[in-house]
Design a protein around this motif. Structure first.
Motif, short mmCIF file in Angstrom:
data_model
loop_
_atom_site.label_atom_id
_atom_site.label_comp_id
_atom_site.label_asym_id
_atom_site.label_seq_id
_atom_site.Cartn_x
_atom_site.Cartn_y
_atom_site.Cartn_z
N ALA A 44 1.61 3.05 -2.72
CA ALA A 44 3.00 2.84 -1.43
C ALA A 44 2.76 1.67 -1.27
CB ALA A 44 1.72 3.86 -0.07
N MET A 45 2.42 1.00 -1.21
CA MET A 45 3.30 -0.93 -0.82
C MET A 45 4.53 -0.71 -2.10
SD MET A 45 1.13 -1.47 1.77
CE MET A 45 1.65 -3.29 1.46
N GLY A 46 4.49 0.20 -3.15
CA GLY A 46 5.75 -0.51 -3.73
C GLY A 46 5.07 -1.10 -4.94
N ALA A 71 -17.27 5.01 -3.43
CA ALA A 71 -16.59 4.15 -3.22
C ALA A 71 -15.69 3.35 -3.82
CB ALA A 71 -16.93 3.34 -2.61
N ILE A 72 -14.13 3.57 -4.28
CA ILE A 72 -13.00 3.11 -4.43
C ILE A 72 -12.22 2.02 -3.93
CG2 ILE A 72 -10.97 3.60 -6.00
CD1 ILE A 72 -13.98 5.15 -6.84
N THR A 73 -12.35 0.84 -4.83
CA THR A 73 -10.64 0.11 -4.77
C THR A 73 -10.10 -0.03 -5.62
OG1 THR A 73 -13.33 -1.83 -3.75
CG2 THR A 73 -11.21 -2.59 -4.26
N ALA A 74 -9.18 -0.06 -5.66
CA ALA A 74 -7.59 0.37 -6.25
C ALA A 74 -7.43 -1.64 -6.57
CB ALA A 74 -6.76 0.95 -6.02
N LEU A 75 -6.61 -2.02 -7.47
CA LEU A 75 -6.16 -3.05 -6.95
C LEU A 75 -4.43 -2.70 -7.96
CD1 LEU A 75 -8.84 -5.49 -8.52
CD2 LEU A 75 -8.36 -4.81 -5.98
N GLY A 76 -3.65 -4.01 -7.54
CA GLY A 76 -2.44 -3.26 -8.16
C GLY A 76 -1.32 -4.86 -7.98
N ASP A 77 -0.15 -4.88 -9.04
CA ASP A 77 0.42 -5.56 -8.60
C ASP A 77 1.81 -5.84 -8.41
OD1 ASP A 77 1.55 -8.45 -10.36
OD2 ASP A 77 2.60 -7.30 -12.00
N LEU A 78 2.52 -6.48 -8.11
CA LEU A 78 4.06 -6.16 -7.27
C LEU A 78 4.81 -6.22 -8.01
CD1 LEU A 78 3.34 -7.83 -3.86
CD2 LEU A 78 4.00 -5.39 -3.77
N ARG A 79 4.69 -7.06 -9.16
CA ARG A 79 5.86 -6.72 -10.29
C ARG A 79 7.07 -8.03 -9.66
NH1 ARG A 79 5.60 -2.48 -14.44
NH2 ARG A 79 3.57 -2.66 -15.33
N ASN A 80 6.89 -8.87 -8.83
CA ASN A 80 8.05 -10.09 -7.81
C ASN A 80 8.79 -9.58 -6.90
OD1 ASN A 80 6.83 -12.54 -9.97
ND2 ASN A 80 8.53 -11.23 -11.81
N HIS A 81 8.65 -8.05 -6.74
CA HIS A 81 8.80 -7.30 -6.05
C HIS A 81 8.26 -7.91 -4.92
CE1 HIS A 81 12.17 -4.75 -7.69
NE2 HIS A 81 10.61 -5.11 -8.86
N GLU A 82 8.60 -7.49 -3.09
CA GLU A 82 7.99 -7.77 -1.95
C GLU A 82 7.41 -6.43 -1.62
OE1 GLU A 82 7.74 -10.90 0.03
OE2 GLU A 82 8.56 -11.09 -2.12
N PRO A 83 6.34 -6.94 -1.22
CA PRO A 83 5.35 -5.18 -0.98
C PRO A 83 6.54 -4.83 0.51
CG PRO A 83 3.93 -7.40 0.44
CD PRO A 83 6.17 -7.43 -0.87
N VAL A 84 5.73 -3.39 0.17
CA VAL A 84 6.81 -2.40 1.60
C VAL A 84 5.23 -1.75 2.49
CG1 VAL A 84 8.25 -0.81 2.04
CG2 VAL A 84 8.93 -1.92 -0.72
#
Length: 323
Positions: free
Chosen positions: A82-84, A137-150
Protein backbone atom coordinates in the motif's frame (compact mmCIF):
# COMPACT_ATOMS: atom_id res chain seq x y z
CA UNK A 1 6.96 -33.51 15.59
CA UNK A 2 5.31 -35.00 18.63
CA UNK A 3 5.24 -33.19 21.94
CA UNK A 4 5.05 -29.59 23.06
CA UNK A 5 7.25 -26.57 22.50
CA UNK A 6 8.25 -26.79 26.15
CA UNK A 7 9.55 -30.32 25.64
CA UNK A 8 11.36 -29.32 22.46
CA UNK A 9 12.95 -26.24 24.04
CA UNK A 10 13.71 -22.80 22.62
CA UNK A 11 16.57 -23.73 20.35
CA UNK A 12 14.97 -26.95 19.21
CA UNK A 13 11.85 -24.97 18.28
CA UNK A 14 13.92 -22.40 16.40
CA UNK A 15 15.66 -25.16 14.45
CA UNK A 16 12.33 -26.75 13.59
CA UNK A 17 10.79 -23.47 12.43
CA UNK A 18 13.73 -22.22 10.40
CA UNK A 19 14.14 -25.58 8.68
CA UNK A 20 10.79 -24.97 6.98
CA UNK A 21 11.76 -21.67 5.35
CA UNK A 22 12.61 -20.74 1.79
CA UNK A 23 14.56 -17.73 0.55
CA UNK A 24 14.66 -15.14 -2.24
CA UNK A 25 17.49 -13.35 -4.09
CA UNK A 26 16.94 -10.28 -1.87
CA UNK A 27 17.98 -12.25 1.22
CA UNK A 28 21.76 -12.03 1.52
CA UNK A 29 21.86 -13.66 4.96
CA UNK A 30 18.90 -15.49 6.46
CA UNK A 31 18.17 -16.99 9.88
CA UNK A 32 21.03 -18.27 12.01
CA UNK A 33 23.08 -15.20 12.87
CA UNK A 34 22.59 -12.19 15.13
CA UNK A 35 20.59 -10.46 12.39
CA UNK A 36 19.53 -11.03 8.81
CA UNK A 37 20.84 -9.09 5.82
CA UNK A 38 18.36 -8.06 3.14
CA UNK A 39 19.30 -6.20 -0.03
CA UNK A 40 17.92 -2.66 -0.36
CA UNK A 41 18.79 -1.56 -3.91
CA UNK A 42 16.67 1.57 -3.55
CA UNK A 43 18.69 2.61 -0.42
CA UNK A 44 15.39 3.10 1.37
CA UNK A 45 13.55 0.42 3.36
CA UNK A 46 9.79 0.43 3.84
CA UNK A 47 8.89 -1.14 7.20
CA UNK A 48 5.66 -2.04 8.99
CA UNK A 49 4.82 -4.02 12.11
CA UNK A 50 1.69 -5.59 13.56
CA UNK A 51 0.59 -7.93 16.35
CA UNK A 52 -1.99 -10.73 16.48
CA UNK A 53 -3.19 -11.83 19.90
CA UNK A 54 -5.07 -15.08 20.45
CA UNK A 55 -8.67 -14.41 21.44
CA UNK A 56 -8.50 -10.90 20.05
CA UNK A 57 -7.38 -11.38 16.44
CA UNK A 58 -7.79 -15.12 15.94
CA UNK A 59 -9.35 -18.16 17.56
CA UNK A 60 -7.89 -21.64 17.35
CA UNK A 61 -11.35 -23.19 17.07
CA UNK A 62 -12.04 -21.06 13.96
CA UNK A 63 -8.64 -20.97 12.28
CA UNK A 64 -5.83 -23.45 11.87
CA UNK A 65 -2.27 -22.43 12.69
CA UNK A 66 -1.62 -22.33 8.94
CA UNK A 67 -4.53 -19.89 8.52
CA UNK A 68 -3.13 -17.66 11.27
CA UNK A 69 0.28 -17.67 9.59
CA UNK A 70 -1.18 -16.70 6.22
CA UNK A 71 -3.27 -13.94 7.78
CA UNK A 72 -0.43 -12.54 9.91
CA UNK A 73 1.87 -12.30 6.91
CA UNK A 74 -0.83 -10.94 4.59
CA UNK A 75 -1.88 -8.03 6.77
CA UNK A 76 1.71 -6.85 7.13
CA UNK A 77 2.82 -7.40 3.56
CA UNK A 78 -0.30 -5.54 2.39
CA UNK A 79 0.92 -2.47 4.29
CA UNK A 80 4.16 -2.59 2.30
CA UNK A 81 2.29 -2.87 -1.00
CA UNK A 82 0.00 0.00 0.00
CA UNK A 83 3.04 2.28 0.13
CA UNK A 84 3.79 1.39 -3.49
CA UNK A 85 6.65 -0.89 -2.47
CA UNK A 86 7.54 -4.50 -3.25
CA UNK A 87 7.62 -6.78 -0.16
CA UNK A 88 11.04 -8.31 0.47
CA UNK A 89 11.25 -9.80 3.97
CA UNK A 90 9.38 -10.63 7.14
CA UNK A 91 10.49 -11.02 10.77
CA UNK A 92 8.56 -13.01 13.37
CA UNK A 93 8.25 -12.46 17.10
CA UNK A 94 6.40 -15.43 18.62
CA UNK A 95 5.10 -15.86 22.16
CA UNK A 96 3.74 -19.33 22.95
CA UNK A 97 2.76 -21.29 26.07
CA UNK A 98 4.98 -24.25 26.92
CA UNK A 99 2.16 -26.76 26.46
CA UNK A 100 1.46 -25.70 22.85
CA UNK A 101 1.92 -28.63 20.43
CA UNK A 102 5.01 -28.26 18.26
CA UNK A 103 2.85 -29.00 15.21
CA UNK A 104 0.88 -25.80 15.79
CA UNK A 105 3.99 -23.63 15.73
CA UNK A 106 5.33 -25.48 12.67
CA UNK A 107 2.09 -25.03 10.74
CA UNK A 108 2.08 -21.34 11.65
CA UNK A 109 5.51 -21.01 10.08
CA UNK A 110 4.32 -22.87 6.98
CA UNK A 111 1.55 -20.31 6.61
CA UNK A 112 3.94 -17.39 7.01
CA UNK A 113 6.32 -18.91 4.48
CA UNK A 114 3.65 -19.62 1.88
CA UNK A 115 2.08 -16.15 2.10
CA UNK A 116 5.51 -14.60 1.76
CA UNK A 117 6.05 -16.63 -1.40
CA UNK A 118 2.81 -15.23 -2.85
CA UNK A 119 4.11 -11.70 -2.23
CA UNK A 120 7.68 -12.47 -3.38
CA UNK A 121 9.17 -12.10 0.11
CA UNK A 122 10.77 -14.44 2.66
CA UNK A 123 10.86 -14.96 6.43
CA UNK A 124 14.39 -13.96 7.44
CA UNK A 125 14.44 -14.33 11.22
CA UNK A 126 12.79 -13.54 14.52
CA UNK A 127 12.52 -14.65 18.13
CA UNK A 128 10.47 -17.04 20.27
CA UNK A 129 9.66 -16.73 23.97
CA UNK A 130 7.36 -18.44 26.43
CA UNK A 131 4.16 -16.79 27.64
CA UNK A 132 0.59 -17.43 28.68
CA UNK A 133 -1.09 -16.33 25.42
CA UNK A 134 -0.12 -16.96 21.81
CA UNK A 135 1.08 -13.68 20.34
CA UNK A 136 2.34 -13.30 16.77
CA UNK A 137 4.30 -10.10 16.12
CA UNK A 138 5.33 -9.41 12.54
CA UNK A 139 7.67 -6.87 10.98
CA UNK A 140 7.56 -6.63 7.19
CA UNK A 141 10.10 -4.92 4.94
CA UNK A 142 9.89 -3.70 1.36
CA UNK A 143 11.74 -1.96 -1.45
CA UNK A 144 10.46 1.09 -3.37
CA UNK A 145 12.47 0.26 -6.50
CA UNK A 146 13.26 3.92 -7.19
CA UNK A 147 9.64 5.10 -6.89
CA UNK A 148 8.49 7.63 -4.34
CA UNK A 149 6.30 6.18 -1.57
CA UNK A 150 2.57 6.72 -2.00
CA UNK A 151 1.35 8.12 1.32
CA UNK A 152 -2.08 9.06 2.65
CA UNK A 153 -1.41 12.76 2.23
CA UNK A 154 -1.52 13.32 -1.53
CA UNK A 155 -5.20 13.10 -2.50
CA UNK A 156 -6.42 16.18 -4.41
CA UNK A 157 -9.91 17.51 -5.20
CA UNK A 158 -10.95 16.10 -8.56
CA UNK A 159 -9.18 12.76 -8.04
CA UNK A 160 -11.16 9.56 -8.39
CA UNK A 161 -11.24 6.91 -5.66
CA UNK A 162 -10.68 3.36 -6.88
CA UNK A 163 -10.33 -0.03 -5.19
CA UNK A 164 -8.97 -3.44 -6.13
CA UNK A 165 -9.53 -6.59 -4.10
CA UNK A 166 -12.39 -7.81 -1.90
CA UNK A 167 -14.53 -5.57 0.30
CA UNK A 168 -16.72 -6.92 3.09
CA UNK A 169 -15.87 -10.57 2.55
CA UNK A 170 -13.93 -11.00 5.80
CA UNK A 171 -16.67 -9.31 7.84
CA UNK A 172 -19.32 -11.50 6.23
CA UNK A 173 -17.19 -14.55 7.02
CA UNK A 174 -16.87 -13.39 10.62
CA UNK A 175 -20.65 -13.07 10.83
CA UNK A 176 -21.03 -16.64 9.57
CA UNK A 177 -18.45 -18.04 11.99
CA UNK A 178 -19.82 -16.13 14.98
CA UNK A 179 -23.17 -17.83 14.43
CA UNK A 180 -21.63 -21.28 14.43
CA UNK A 181 -21.64 -21.95 10.69
CA UNK A 182 -18.79 -22.72 8.28
CA UNK A 183 -20.34 -21.79 4.94
CA UNK A 184 -20.52 -20.13 2.46
CA UNK A 185 -16.93 -21.27 2.47
CA UNK A 186 -15.56 -18.47 0.25
CA UNK A 187 -16.47 -15.85 2.86
CA UNK A 188 -15.23 -17.91 5.79
CA UNK A 189 -11.92 -18.44 4.01
CA UNK A 190 -11.72 -14.70 3.26
CA UNK A 191 -11.82 -14.09 7.01
CA UNK A 192 -9.29 -16.81 7.79
CA UNK A 193 -6.88 -16.04 4.94
CA UNK A 194 -7.18 -12.62 3.27
CA UNK A 195 -5.78 -12.32 -0.25
CA UNK A 196 -4.29 -8.85 -0.70
CA UNK A 197 -3.57 -7.80 -4.30
CA UNK A 198 0.13 -7.22 -3.61
CA UNK A 199 0.96 -6.38 -7.21
CA UNK A 200 -1.60 -3.59 -7.27
CA UNK A 201 0.30 -1.33 -4.86
CA UNK A 202 3.48 -0.89 -6.89
CA UNK A 203 1.38 -0.84 -10.08
CA UNK A 204 -0.75 2.00 -8.67
CA UNK A 205 2.38 3.94 -7.84
CA UNK A 206 3.46 3.54 -11.45
CA UNK A 207 0.07 4.78 -12.64
CA UNK A 208 0.42 7.96 -10.61
CA UNK A 209 -1.67 7.23 -7.53
CA UNK A 210 -1.79 10.34 -5.33
CA UNK A 211 -2.70 8.55 -2.07
CA UNK A 212 -3.14 4.93 -1.11
CA UNK A 213 -3.84 2.55 1.76
CA UNK A 214 -4.94 -1.02 2.35
CA UNK A 215 -8.37 -1.68 3.81
CA UNK A 216 -7.54 -3.15 7.20
CA UNK A 217 -9.82 -1.19 9.55
CA UNK A 218 -12.76 -0.67 7.18
CA UNK A 219 -13.18 1.28 3.95
CA UNK A 220 -14.70 4.38 5.57
CA UNK A 221 -12.18 4.36 8.42
CA UNK A 222 -9.15 3.87 6.18
CA UNK A 223 -10.29 6.46 3.64
CA UNK A 224 -10.87 8.69 6.64
CA UNK A 225 -7.12 8.57 7.28
CA UNK A 226 -6.52 9.69 3.70
CA UNK A 227 -9.12 12.46 4.00
CA UNK A 228 -7.55 13.75 7.20
CA UNK A 229 -3.96 13.55 5.96
CA UNK A 230 -4.88 15.14 2.61
CA UNK A 231 -7.34 17.66 4.10
CA UNK A 232 -10.10 16.72 1.66
CA UNK A 233 -13.58 15.20 1.60
CA UNK A 234 -13.98 11.79 0.02
CA UNK A 235 -17.44 10.89 -1.24
CA UNK A 236 -18.24 7.25 -1.93
CA UNK A 237 -21.05 6.25 -4.28
CA UNK A 238 -22.86 3.20 -2.94
CA UNK A 239 -24.25 2.41 -6.40
CA UNK A 240 -20.72 1.91 -7.71
CA UNK A 241 -19.80 -0.66 -5.06
CA UNK A 242 -20.34 -4.29 -6.03
CA UNK A 243 -22.08 -6.50 -3.48
CA UNK A 244 -22.08 -10.20 -4.47
CA UNK A 245 -25.43 -11.96 -4.34
CA UNK A 246 -24.12 -14.49 -1.81
CA UNK A 247 -23.10 -11.65 0.52
CA UNK A 248 -26.61 -10.24 0.19
CA UNK A 249 -27.99 -13.67 1.07
CA UNK A 250 -25.80 -13.83 4.20
CA UNK A 251 -26.89 -10.33 5.18
CA UNK A 252 -30.54 -11.28 4.82
CA UNK A 253 -30.01 -14.41 6.90
CA UNK A 254 -28.32 -12.57 9.79
CA UNK A 255 -30.23 -9.30 9.54
CA UNK A 256 -27.36 -7.08 8.41
CA UNK A 257 -27.22 -4.70 5.46
CA UNK A 258 -24.21 -6.04 3.49
CA UNK A 259 -23.23 -2.46 2.65
CA UNK A 260 -22.30 -2.20 6.34
CA UNK A 261 -19.72 -4.96 5.87
CA UNK A 262 -18.38 -3.40 2.69
CA UNK A 263 -17.95 0.05 4.23
CA UNK A 264 -16.79 -0.86 7.74
CA UNK A 265 -15.78 -4.54 7.78
CA UNK A 266 -12.02 -4.34 7.29
CA UNK A 267 -9.46 -7.16 7.27
CA UNK A 268 -9.86 -7.85 3.55
CA UNK A 269 -6.70 -5.84 2.81
CA UNK A 270 -7.96 -4.60 -0.51
CA UNK A 271 -5.99 -1.67 -1.91
CA UNK A 272 -7.80 1.67 -2.22
CA UNK A 273 -6.16 4.65 -3.89
CA UNK A 274 -6.87 8.06 -5.36
CA UNK A 275 -5.85 8.87 -8.92
CA UNK A 276 -5.92 11.95 -11.14
CA UNK A 277 -9.14 11.85 -13.18
CA UNK A 278 -7.34 11.45 -16.51
CA UNK A 279 -5.51 8.25 -15.51
CA UNK A 280 -6.65 5.21 -17.50
CA UNK A 281 -7.08 2.52 -14.88
CA UNK A 282 -6.73 -1.21 -15.64
CA UNK A 283 -9.87 -3.34 -15.38
CA UNK A 284 -8.86 -4.66 -11.96
CA UNK A 285 -9.52 -1.19 -10.47
CA UNK A 286 -13.12 -0.16 -9.73
CA UNK A 287 -13.92 3.55 -9.33
CA UNK A 288 -16.17 3.97 -6.27
CA UNK A 289 -16.03 7.68 -5.48
CA UNK A 290 -14.30 11.03 -5.81
CA UNK A 291 -12.19 13.49 -3.87
CA UNK A 292 -13.77 16.87 -3.13
CA UNK A 293 -12.87 20.08 -1.36
CA UNK A 294 -13.74 19.75 2.32
CA UNK A 295 -16.99 21.52 3.20
CA UNK A 296 -15.94 21.64 6.84
CA UNK A 297 -13.62 19.15 8.47
CA UNK A 298 -11.99 16.47 6.28
CA UNK A 299 -14.28 13.48 6.21
CA UNK A 300 -15.70 10.55 4.25
CA UNK A 301 -19.28 10.73 3.06
CA UNK A 302 -21.47 8.13 1.35
CA UNK A 303 -23.77 9.41 -1.37
CA UNK A 304 -23.13 12.92 -0.08
CA UNK A 305 -24.04 12.24 3.56
CA UNK A 306 -21.86 11.38 6.58
CA UNK A 307 -21.75 7.67 7.36
CA UNK A 308 -23.12 7.37 10.88
CA UNK A 309 -23.41 3.61 11.36
CA UNK A 310 -20.98 2.01 13.80
CA UNK A 311 -18.20 -0.18 12.50
CA UNK A 312 -14.55 -0.28 11.65
CA UNK A 313 -11.80 -1.89 13.66
CA UNK A 314 -10.64 -0.23 16.89
CA UNK A 315 -8.03 -2.17 18.86
CA UNK A 316 -9.25 -0.61 22.11
CA UNK A 317 -12.95 -1.11 21.40
CA UNK A 318 -14.96 -4.21 22.21
CA UNK A 319 -14.71 -7.13 19.81
CA UNK A 320 -18.47 -7.05 19.26
CA UNK A 321 -18.31 -3.40 18.14
CA UNK A 322 -15.52 -3.90 15.65
CA UNK A 323 -16.93 -6.54 13.33
Amino acid sequence: MKGTVGELGEFGLIRELTSRLTTTPAVRLGPGDDAAVVAAPDRRVVASTDILLEGRHFRRDWSTAYDVGRKAAAQNLADIAAMGAVPTALLLGLVVPADLPVTWAAELMDGLRDECQVAGAAVVGGDVVGGDTITVAITALGDLRNHEPVTRAGACPGDVVAVTGWLGWSAAGYAVLSRGFRSPRAFVEAHRRPEPPYHAGPAAAGLGATAMTDVSDGLVADLGHIAEASKVRIDLRSGLIDIPSQMSDIGQAVGVDPLQWVLTGGEDHAIVATFPPDVKLPARWKVIGEVLNPSALPQVTVDGAPWTSKGGWDHFGSIEDTH
